[in-house]
Design a protein around this motif. Structure first.
Motif, mmCIF file in Angstrom:
data_model
loop_
_atom_site.group_PDB
_atom_site.id
_atom_site.type_symbol
_atom_site.label_atom_id
_atom_site.label_comp_id
_atom_site.label_asym_id
_atom_site.label_seq_id
_atom_site.Cartn_x
_atom_site.Cartn_y
_atom_site.Cartn_z
ATOM 1 N N SER A 126 -6.795 6.146 2.241
ATOM 2 C CA SER A 126 -5.494 5.200 1.817
ATOM 3 C C SER A 126 -4.798 4.830 3.056
ATOM 4 C CB SER A 126 -4.928 5.251 0.323
ATOM 5 O OG SER A 126 -5.845 4.255 -0.741
ATOM 6 N N ASP B 288 -0.205 2.999 -2.720
ATOM 7 C CA ASP B 288 -0.702 2.475 -3.902
ATOM 8 C C ASP B 288 -0.992 2.270 -5.211
ATOM 9 O OD1 ASP B 288 -4.159 3.450 -2.722
ATOM 10 O OD2 ASP B 288 -3.022 1.947 -1.891
ATOM 11 N N LYS C 235 -7.877 2.637 4.810
ATOM 12 C CA LYS C 235 -6.674 0.762 4.392
ATOM 13 C C LYS C 235 -5.731 1.050 5.482
ATOM 14 C CE LYS C 235 -7.128 1.104 -0.418
ATOM 15 N NZ LYS C 235 -6.504 1.515 -1.443
ATOM 16 N N SER D 93 0.701 -1.106 -0.084
ATOM 17 C CA SER D 93 -0.192 0.165 0.079
ATOM 18 C C SER D 93 1.219 1.464 -0.227
ATOM 19 C CB SER D 93 -0.756 0.139 1.352
ATOM 20 O OG SER D 93 -1.470 1.216 0.797
#
Lengths: 286, 320, 330
Positions: free
Chosen positions: B168, B69, B201, B2
């Protein structure tokens, strides 16, 4: 050791701060003029030296002559003395009273604070010029001394407010609690713990009071309530307007005194901003 | 992965020179991972956290890069970074209790903030209300001024606000430092719930309190004096740390139920080095009981087992 | 909120009482008294003078014991009677003052409000960039360091005498009579302009500096940093900073009223503008007790009312006072 480092740090930044240096320089120039000017100048400021009456600046009379033929420059430098005296003394008195009231109110809190606060607000709200006008009108003979007493007695609320809020915020700090717990007397705490941390703030408050006192004095003088036994910059402006300098285009009579005041007070304010930057690391530019 | 950070170098500009706050930091976080970022005050963890979202003077970007990401995070450029803020990367600041404008009703401020990010308040309102309920805040809160809320309520509001657009990456900067222990538990659990419900995330939880990380973090990254010391899954860090600093850190933690007659709690003697002119080699050298000659050379941050990185010659000697 | 306002009202009431007492007291300590002065202007033989003295003393209420004079003062105050002016005898003081009030309001209200508004916006504007700030700040400092009367003199001299574009005395030309014609109105504006500009400029400088400092302070506050971290545009952050910085400026306005009144007074003297300040000076020069008292009373009442109005506005504008959680901000 820490205090020594601190002092050096202030000196280092102080000398590099443009505002502080320029402001201080201007003040020093005028101060020197005020101290040595009247000694050096040939003419008596009150003597009617010019038989031709009012004349524009020339090589003989630097700032020209008044309606009565007096040397404007001679008056100017002597007037500077009065201005500085009233400013320093009036500002000093105002700061002193402000410190007394502000410290006590901020440190004690509670009912003492409420009472002092009410007092401060009352004096603040009353347009003190109006009171001063009336009071000063009775005194047949007025001097720089009476003038600075008046000004000091009416200008202190500003200083008191500022000092009170600073004291408040410092009072709740841990080192004060420590001192109190170790049994230090209140007065001692104020002088040895709180005051040193507020030193910079007190200096800046004094400078503001100084400038304000000069402006107040000029206003009083202009209305006709200035010292009766000497000359000041405000008085010069009063005489100028009274004797038609405005209508007769005798610009050299009223421009220098006003310019002098603006320069001195302006320099004081700018110096203050510079000092703030020196004392307050967050404001320093990178 | 990530989040990936590579060779990040960030200096603090001061009048005395550049403080090397972050010196060649490399790590990565997986999707859905909560990584704790621990270390002493001044080790650079807050700098790292902020650098990922708002790198502004006096901080100065010197080198490195980051990607989230798979997309590059332009942390070196404040302007280019703006579209990412709030939407992709978000932060719950340490000063959460004073983070809201005191003269604006909370709902109005939220609406204005969202509008400025081109998000319609009306469309997100139902979700906002759901989240308020989740953190046990009444919807009336939106009609109140911040001053009407208690400290804990304000904190929860800021948590909801920061995560509203489902970023995220969420950076939580010392959010439990000013709280009492039971509130700390509640807030930490809330963070985990946010992750479990996919509001965020991945997360970086910055704190100096390892016990919190033990509760909620999947992995812990230990920093020392601007450099990374060790990164490993939480269990490993707590029970089998390899870096001398981490070991000392863990051993200086009191354990619940253990009475300390037999051995005294050991703190770590000494102070971290000044980062204006950092010492040569390993920065922990001066305080490390295991230091030896090789430590004059800077140890690389090497993966000694899968998912376990250490920067220590003693540990990585066999891998060198 | 009730507590906040209640406290304010108490202070104002106290101030009013104190001010009125001072007002009444001080002229009594003046050397000489108005009747003697009045009579000095008329030469009459001593017998007639004694009778006239008694008569006028009675009219002015000076023939009763001092404490009774004090009570009478309060009584007549509530009847709206401020006595008769000795200087402009026999016009009642109230009438004299009411004639001057419109001029004062006409001068003071626009200059105070406009300088506050323009100064604040300018200060906020200057805080945008270092470059702007370094040019705008010195100007503002110079303006605020300028004594009111000197600026008035300068403007009067330059625009009035040198350029001959504006008149420098009075509220309207001596040749005109007050009416609602365009000629008169334009003439009034013509006379009003220089004193207005003079008051405006000095105030402007002060507000600009104050606001600039407030904005810088607000931009470093936690809420600004939070919004910045979340990527809010500069415009939104500035908007919040401005609105929050404005609050102390509102209280500042109340505090500055005394200073502004002093400035207006002095400006009126420079331009011979027939406001209350001008009248106060005339009263002092002519030792007219009642006129002096009346002027001071009007001034203090005006200032207190203005203060109260500003306090009300502040309560509306700052939610913290309304919720009673913020004690004294003023």
């Amino acid at each position: 050791m820490i205090n020594q480092l601190k002092k050096n740090e202030f000196l280092y930044f102080g000398l590099r701060n443009k505002k502080l240096v320029v402001g201080l320089a201007i003040i020093l120039i005028f101060l020197l003029l005020a101290i040595f000017g009247p000694v050096i100048v040939r003419n008596d400021p009150f003597a009617y030296v010019n038989p031709m009456g009012p004349q524009p600046p020339s090589s003989e009379y630097l700032f020209g002559t008044t309606f009565f033929g007096q040397d404007v420059f001679a008056q100017f430098v002597l007037g500077l003395r009065a201005t500085f005296l009233v400013g320093a003394l009036g500002g000093g008195l105002g700061t002193l009273i402000g410190i007394l009231v502000g410290f006590t109110a901020g440190y004690r809190g509670g009912i003492v604070d409420d009472v002092l606060n009410a007092l401060t607000n009352i004096v603040l709200v009353i347009p003190t010029l109006a009171v001063l006008l009336i009071v000063a009108a009775y005194l047949e003979v007025r001097s720089v001394f009476t003038e600075f007493i008046f000004i000091g007695l009416t200008a202190w609320p500003w200083a008191a407010r500022a000092i009170r809020s600073q004291t408040f915020s410092l009072r709740t700090r841990e080192f004060v609690d420590l001192a109190r717990m170790s049994g230090m007397k209140s007065l001692k705490i104020i002088f040895s713990e709180i005051a040193p941390n507020m030193m910079s703030y007190l200096v800046m408050t004094f400078i503001l009071q100084f400038g304000g006192a000069i402006l107040n004095a000029a206003t009083l003088d202009f209305i006709g309530l200035g010292p009766t036994n000497t000359i000041s910059l405000g008085l010069m402006m009063q005489y100028a307007v009274m004797w038609g300098a405005l209508l007769l285009d005798m610009w050299w009579w009223f421009i220098p005194p006003g310019l002098g005041i603006t320069a001195i007070v302006g320099a004081l304010y700018v110096m203050n901003v510079g000092l703030d930057e020196v004392f307050n690391p967050k404001l320093r530019e990178m | 992965m990530s989040l990936t950070v590579e060779h990040l170098i960030v200096y603090y500009q001061t009048l005395q020179g550049n403080v090397k706050a972050l010196d060649d930091v490399t790590f990565s976080i997986a999707d859905g991972e909560i990584m704790g970022l621990a270390g002493e005050s001044g080790c650079g963890k807050t700098t790292l956290g902020y650098s990922l979202i708002h790198l502004a003077p006096p901080k100065r970007f010197v080198g490195g890069c980051a990607s989230l990401d798979g997309e590059e995070l332009p942390i070196h450029n404040t302007v280019k970074m703006n579209p990412f803020r709030f939407k992709k990367v978000s932060i719950i600041p340490q000063y959460a209790m004073s983070a809201m404008n005191p003269t604006r009703k909370i709902g109005k401020m939220t609406a204005e903030l969202l509008a400025s990010k081109r998000v319609a308040y009306k469309s997100i309102l139902p979700e906002l209300l759901r989240r308020l309920e989740l953190v046990k805040l009444s919807p009336d809160v939106l009609n109140m001024y911040p001053i009407e809320l208690s400290g804990g309520m304000k904190q929860r509001m800021v948590m909801v606000l920061s995560t509203l657009l489902n970023p995220s990456l969420l950076i939580a900067d010392e959010i439990t430092s000013a709280l009492d222990v039971s509130t700390q538990k509640a807030v930490s659990e809330m963070l985990v719930e946010f992750r479990d419900r996919h509001f965020v995330k991945s997360m970086i939880v910055i704190t100096h309190d390892i016990s919190i990380l033990y509760q909620i973090a999947d992995s812990i990254l230990v920093m020392y004096a601007g450099k990374l010391a060790e990164k490993a899954p939480t269990e490993t860090i707590i029970n089998a740390p390899r870096h001398p600093y981490t070991k000392l850190l863990i051993s200086s933690l009191p354990e619940v139920g253990v009475r300390c007659f037999e051995r005294r709690l050991k703190g770590i003697p000494g102070n971290p080095p000044m980062l204006l002119v950092p010492p040569k080699g390993c920065r922990f050298r001066d305080r490390c009981p295991l230091a030896y000659a090789k430590c004059l050379e800077e140890p690389p941050f090497i993966e000694i087992e899968p998912g376990h990185h250490v920067a220590c010659w003693k540990e990585t000697a066999q891998h060198a | 909120m009730g507590r906040y306002l209640g406290r304010k009202i108490l202070i104002y009431g106290l101030t009013f009482f104190l001010a009125v007492t001072i007002d009444w007291l001080i002229p009594r300590f003046m050397p000489g008294d108005p009747v003697t002065n009045m009579l000095a202007r008329v030469s009459v033989n001593s017998d007639a003078a004694a009778v006239m003295y008694d008569y006028y003393s009675h009219i002015f209420g000076l023939d009763v014991p001092v404490w009774q004079q004090y009570i009478n003062f309060w009584v007549s105050l509530f009847h709206g009677d401020l006595g008769k002016s000795a200087y402009l005898f026999p016009t009642p003081v109230v009438q004299v003052l009411l004639r001057a009030v419109p001029y004062d309001l006409f001068l003071l209200l626009p200059s105070i409000l406009l300088s506050w508004y323009a100064g604040n916006h300018f200060g906020a504007f200057a805080a945008r960039s270092k470059w702007l700030d370094s040019t705008a700040s010195p100007i503002s400092y110079i303006l605020t360091a300028t004594p009111y009367m000197w600026l008035g003199i300068l403007l009067a001299w330059f625009f009035g005498i040198v350029l001959d574009a504006f008149p420098v005395a009075g509220a309207y030309s001596f040749s005109l009579r007050p009416d609602w014609s365009w000629v008169f109105i334009l003439d009034v504006l013509h006379h009003w302009f220089l004193p207005f500009v003079s008051l405006f400029l000095v105030g402007f400088g002060g507000w600009a500096i104050g606001m600039r400092n407030m904005i810088i302070y607000e931009l470093e506050a936690d809420y600004s940093r939070y919004l910045e971290a979340l990527g809010a545009p500069r415009k939104l952050i500035r908007k919040y900073a401005f609105r929050n910085g404005l609050l102390p400026q509102i209280t500042g306005l109340a505090l500055q009223l005394g200073v502004v009144v002093a400035g207006a007074l002095v400006t009126e003297v420079v331009f011979s503008y027939p406001g209350i300040g001008y009248l106060l000076l005339a009263g002092i020069q002519n030792q007219d007790y009642f006129l002096i008292q009346g002027c001071f009373l009007f001034i203090i009442t005006g200032v207190l009312l203005a203060n109260f109005a500003i306090d009300l506005i502040y309560v509306v504008v700052d939610p913290r006072t309304r919720l009673g959680l913020m004690g004294e901000t003023a």
